[in-house]
Design an enzyme around this catalytic site. Structure first.
Site, PDB file in Angstrom:
ATOM      1  N   HIS A 310      67.135 -59.627  26.433  1.00 60.73           N
ATOM      2  CA  HIS A 310      66.741 -58.289  25.959  1.00 60.73           C
ATOM      3  C   HIS A 310      65.413 -57.921  26.601  1.00 60.73           C
ATOM      4  O   HIS A 310      64.555 -58.777  26.804  1.00 60.73           O
ATOM      5  CB  HIS A 310      66.576 -58.301  24.421  1.00 60.73           C
ATOM      6  CG  HIS A 310      66.598 -56.940  23.818  1.00 60.73           C
ATOM      7  ND1 HIS A 310      65.485 -56.135  23.755  1.00 60.73           N
ATOM      8  CD2 HIS A 310      67.617 -56.226  23.289  1.00 60.73           C
ATOM      9  CE1 HIS A 310      65.802 -54.998  23.179  1.00 60.73           C
ATOM     10  NE2 HIS A 310      67.090 -55.011  22.887  1.00 60.73           N
ATOM     11  N   ASP A 368      74.534 -57.618  20.427  1.00 63.85           N
ATOM     12  CA  ASP A 368      75.935 -57.490  20.877  1.00 63.85           C
ATOM     13  C   ASP A 368      76.699 -58.799  20.877  1.00 63.85           C
ATOM     14  O   ASP A 368      77.914 -58.805  21.077  1.00 63.85           O
ATOM     15  CB  ASP A 368      75.952 -56.899  22.290  1.00 63.85           C
ATOM     16  CG  ASP A 368      75.434 -55.472  22.287  1.00 63.85           C
ATOM     17  OD1 ASP A 368      74.418 -55.203  22.949  1.00 63.85           O
ATOM     18  OD2 ASP A 368      76.036 -54.644  21.583  1.00 63.85           O
TER      19      ASP A 368
END
Ligand code: SDX
Length: 443
Positions: A310, A368
């Site tokens: 991320h 996710d």
């Protein structure tokens, strides 16, 4: 924003010239260097491809501390909201700045519920798509086309017009999403029902069929509602920045949200949940995990571990932690004790988090990584995973769009560049050109 007291000094080591720029502090998080006068004073631009060190705006909606794994909406921790709140309440919080009291919540839910229907003419938008179109393509098209219904009845500088447009988008996007699925199945569209909650309505429009009654499983509805909360907003991510940039030109808000959907679709962003399922299915068994971990670490291999890493979280993504917990709850509720994909995902997480490459680069599972496994357990088709993300993030996009429009300092976004192209050339008439474009010749 605080008054500028602290400053930083920039020195040109060739001319010795120095410039001073104010440092601004928010309520928490990193300070920012106010460089709005940089070009005017220095004749130079900053250079920050991917905006890794750039603050694009002032916002009070969402705060993320990537090192501590903190995510807060208007000051409330995501863990508390996921545990105790519901998606409509979080939507109100994002839009209005604090949690609603009971009358405010009841009115907001009623207002949203009464905008969930679509104009009957919107049915015809769907028939222009192939039945096997990716539902995100349908979402981009149909949400963008809503502009044609409301373009002339929308003064974005009128707070009431903005509120109506905002409620319409939040209310209608689940209907548009569910109808994209129904269209792909060749089944009749199912209309929203005002007696159902936001999450119940979505499941009802997705899975009810006209030939029989459909009863929403309250546990599954609660799981969907929690997933919507976890995906609602996330500071200035790629799709939110897309919405803000589109909105900065005073474009119609429906067109702006459509641009956010387009950006979210990418597998590096919201499309990762779909990509995680495809990756897990490709890996298939635990014994093949090392092969894929090796590929993910290979600079010459474009493969990346989907659902890992991320831009901001260099510690765990707090949403992934809640998502994993929800995953176990949903599978337990459904009596799915040994979901192979969950076992595979958990083994992959264990191996990756023990691997120096992932530890050194601070690559952890993101929001996710587990969501796709829950969606699969809810019988939501893989192609609809990112659509569900878009349904949730519409609330965040709308809140951020309103904040931008209401910002008195707001102006059209227009980044500059470091030009590395050719210098001035004289035009050569076609009949005198012997060599064409080198790139074209490479073909
Ligand atoms: C979302 O921004 C948001 O807030 C997004 C989001 C939201 O709610 O809006 O949180 C939603 O988009 C979550 C992210 C979903 N995407 C994925 O899961 C796709 C896989 N992840 C990667 O594509 C990547 O981690 C990104 C895109 C998420 C982040 O990219 P960055 O910050 O630009 O990271 P990077 O590409 O600079 O990576 C740093 C290093 C690189 O190696 P070096 O060049 O330093 O040698 O880490 C490596 C990368 O190659 N790396 C990975 C990796 N992610 C980064 N290596 C293997 N597998 C990965 N997943």
């Amino acid at each position: 924003m605080s008054d500028a007291k602290k400053t930083v000094t920039l020195t040109d080591n060739q001319t010795g010239k120095t410039w001073e720029f104010p440092v601004l502090s928010g309520t928490t998080g990193p300070d920012v260097i106010d460089i709005r006068r940089l070009y005017a004073e220095t004749g130079m631009f900053t250079y920050d491809p991917g905006y890794t060190s750039t603050g694009s705006c002032e916002s009070s909606i969402t705060f993320i501390d990537g090192d501590k794994g903190i995510l807060r909406h208007r000051g409330y921790d995501i863990q508390d909201l996921a545990e105790h709140s519901d998606f409509m309440e979080v939507a109100y919080l994002l839009l209005y700045g604090d949690l609603p009291n009971p009358p405010q919540k009841a009115k907001f839910e009623s207002d949203i519920t009464n905008h969930t229907m679509l104009h009957e003419q919107i049915h015809s938008f769907y028939s222009g798509f192939r039945r096997d179109s990716h539902p995100m393509a349908v979402m981009v098209g149909v949400v963008g086309a809503l502009s044609s219904f409301y373009h002339d009845s929308l003064d974005i500088n009128d707070p009431h017009h903005r509120m109506v447009a905002s409620y319409r988008m939040i209310a209608k996007v689940p209907t548009i999403a569910a109808w994209a699925y129904k269209y792909s199945m060749g089944q009749p569209f199912v209309y929203p029902r005002n007696a159902l909650s936001y999450a119940e309505n979505f499941l009802h429009m997705m899975f009810a069929v006209v030939t029989e009654d459909y009863h929403v499983n309250p546990v599954l509805a609660r799981a969907v509602d929690r997933i919507l909360i976890l995906h609602a907003d996330h500071e200035q991510n790629a799709s939110t920045s897309t919405v803000r940039l589109a909105g900065s030109s005073a474009a119609n808000p429906f067109a702006c949200i459509a641009s956010g959907i387009a950006s979210l679709w990418g597998p590096a962003h919201g499309g990762a949940n779909e990509a995680v399922l495809k990756m897990l299915n490709e890996i298939g068994t635990k014994d093949r995990i090392p092969e894929f971990i090796k590929r993910a670490k290979d600079k010459d291999d474009p493969f990346r571990l989907m659902g890992f890493g991320h831009r901001v979280y260099k510690n765990h993504d707090p949403r992934a932690t809640v998502m994993q917990k929800t995953c176990h709850e949903v599978l337990d509720e459904l009596g799915i004790s040994n979901e192979p994909l969950l076992d595979l995902a958990m083994e992959m997480e264990r191996i990756a988090l023990e691997d120096a490459y992932f530890i050194d680069k601070k690559l952890f599972p993101n929001v996710d990584f587990y969501s796709g496994i829950i969606f699969k357990a809810l019988n939501i088709p893989v192609s609809m995973f990112t659509v569900l993300f878009a349904v949730a993030r519409t609330v965040g996009w709308v809140a951020q769009w309103n904040e931008m429009i209401e910002d008195p300092t707001q102006k059209i976004g227009r980044p500059r560049q470091l030009y590395v192209g050719g210098l001035k050339k004289d035009y050569v008439p076609l009949h005198k050109r012997t060599s064409g474009s080198a790139k074209a010749q490479q073909g």
